[in-house]
Structures are given as C-alpha cells and as structure tokens.
Design a protein around this motif. Structure first.
Motif: not given
Length: 194
Positions: A41-47, A50-53, A61-66
C-alpha cells in the motif's frame, strides 16, 4: 484544508483496501502479514491503525467492498423496468458471476466465514448480497411470479445453494462448471415459477 486531509485519508484507506485485497486473494488471510500490506500500500503502520483496528477489520473492509461490487453488478441487470421473476433470475446469475471471480471467491466465499466468524459474515451478507436476493424473492412472491413460499426461507435456501454452487464450480473446473451451475439456477427458478 479539511477537504484536502479528507481526500488524502480516503486515498490512504483505498490503498490499504486495494493492497490487502490483492494479497488476501493471492495468499490468503492467514499468510498475509500486516507488513506486506503496508509495503504494497505504501503507507505507514500508523496510517493502517488510523483507519482499521487490526488486520481483521481491514479484511472486513475488503469484504464490504466486494459486496458493494456485487450489489452494483446486480443492480446493473435488475431494476424497476425488469419484471420481478426476470430480475430475480438475472440478479442471481450476476451474483454467481461475481462470486466466481477467483479473488472474490477466495475472500468472500471461502475465507470470510472463518476469518469474520459466521455471525459477522452472515450480517454482512444480509446487508448486501443476501439482502438483494431477499428483495428479489419478496418482489417475485408479491407479484405471484413464483410459488407462494416463505420469502426468507426461500432466500436462505437459494443463497446457500448459490454459494455452494459457485464453490463447486471454482473447484471443479471453472467456466464450464459455472455455466452448468447457472443453467441449474435458471431451471430451479423455472420450477418455482407460478
């Protein structure tokens, strides 16, 4: 300024979901580490946090997107101008097509019940795919297009049959078996026709 931050946050979240989807589809939930997701994803652990527990929340969230993709595909072949029986059949076939995609099949049909637990998986399904099926069955029963069977019971049976059918098709040989399953679903609906 808040609009820029919100767009950046949405982009970061989308990157996490996209990277996780690719990894979960290729190697499964258990074999996918959070470090791999962060790297792809090219993001940090903090990111991520911040978005997911946790990783399981990202998987959900992937399942919801599907599921949302499935609803869009179902909506694309059903609608107010489509008679209830034809809409029920077309929506069911769209569900089969969607869940036959290898990434969707592995994540949503094979792994999600175990990763999320049956209760959470069932709740997500009822909000999305099963919810669409229930609407279709209720409309067909109301229009007397199918035999007067309990709508929820019939939807549960159809949902289980289609999920098992798409698993069978995926494991038995792919496209040819999917076509056989779609033909069987059409024939099943014809047998239920009033």
């Amino acid at each position: 300024m808040a609009g820029v931050r919100e767009k950046k946050a949405q982009k970061t979240r989308a990157q996490l979901v996209s990277a996780a989807r690719r990894l979960f589809a290729r190697q499964g939930y258990a074999a996918t580490s959070t470090e791999e997701i962060l790297e792809k994803a090219g993001v940090t652990r903090g990111a991520l946090y911040h978005h997911f527990k946790d990783k399981a929340a990202l998987f959900e969230a992937v399942c919801v997107a599907l599921h949302e993709e499935a609803v869009a595909e179902i909506s694309g072949v059903t609608g107010e101008d489509v008679p209830p029986f034809e809409g029920l059949v077309a929506g069911s076939l769209a569900w089969l097509d969607h869940t036959a995609k290898p990434d969707v099949n592995r994540i949503l049909i094979v792994e999600a019940p175990a990763v999320l637990g049956w209760e959470r998986w069932n709740a997500l399904d009822r909000m999305h795919g099963f919810g669409e099926l229930m609407i279709g069955v209720e409309a067909a029963v109301k229009a007397r297009a199918i035999r007067p069977i309990g709508a929820e019971e019939l939807a549960v049976l159809l949902n289980g049959a289609m999920n098992a059918g798409v698993l069978w098709a995926a494991n038995a040989g792919g496209a040819r078996h999917l076509q056989r399953m779609k033909k069987a679903v059409r024939e099943l609906f014809e047998a239920l026709r009033a």
